[in-house]
Write a protein that holds these residues in place. Sequence first.
Motif: not given
Length: 64
Positions: A40-64
């Motif tokens: 998910x690097x570089x993605x615009x994720x403002x106000x996105x909801x990730x409730x009770x999600x498994x995010x292990x290993x997910x790349x959020x670098x340079x995301x907003x």
Amino acid sequence: MLTQTEIAQLCEEHERWIDSGGKEGKKIEFFDEDLKNLDLSGMRLDQAIFKSCDLRGTNFSHSS
């Protein structure tokens, strides 16, 4: 589990939602999703909801 292609499409819709002030596109709202190891690097994720999600290993670098 969502594929990288599916998540990219959802992020495009979310960006349209952000840019239009909620009039177009669709806000990302994930509940209990397996989102492991996605890029998910570089993605615009403002106000996105990730409730009770498994995010292990997910790349959020340079995301907003």
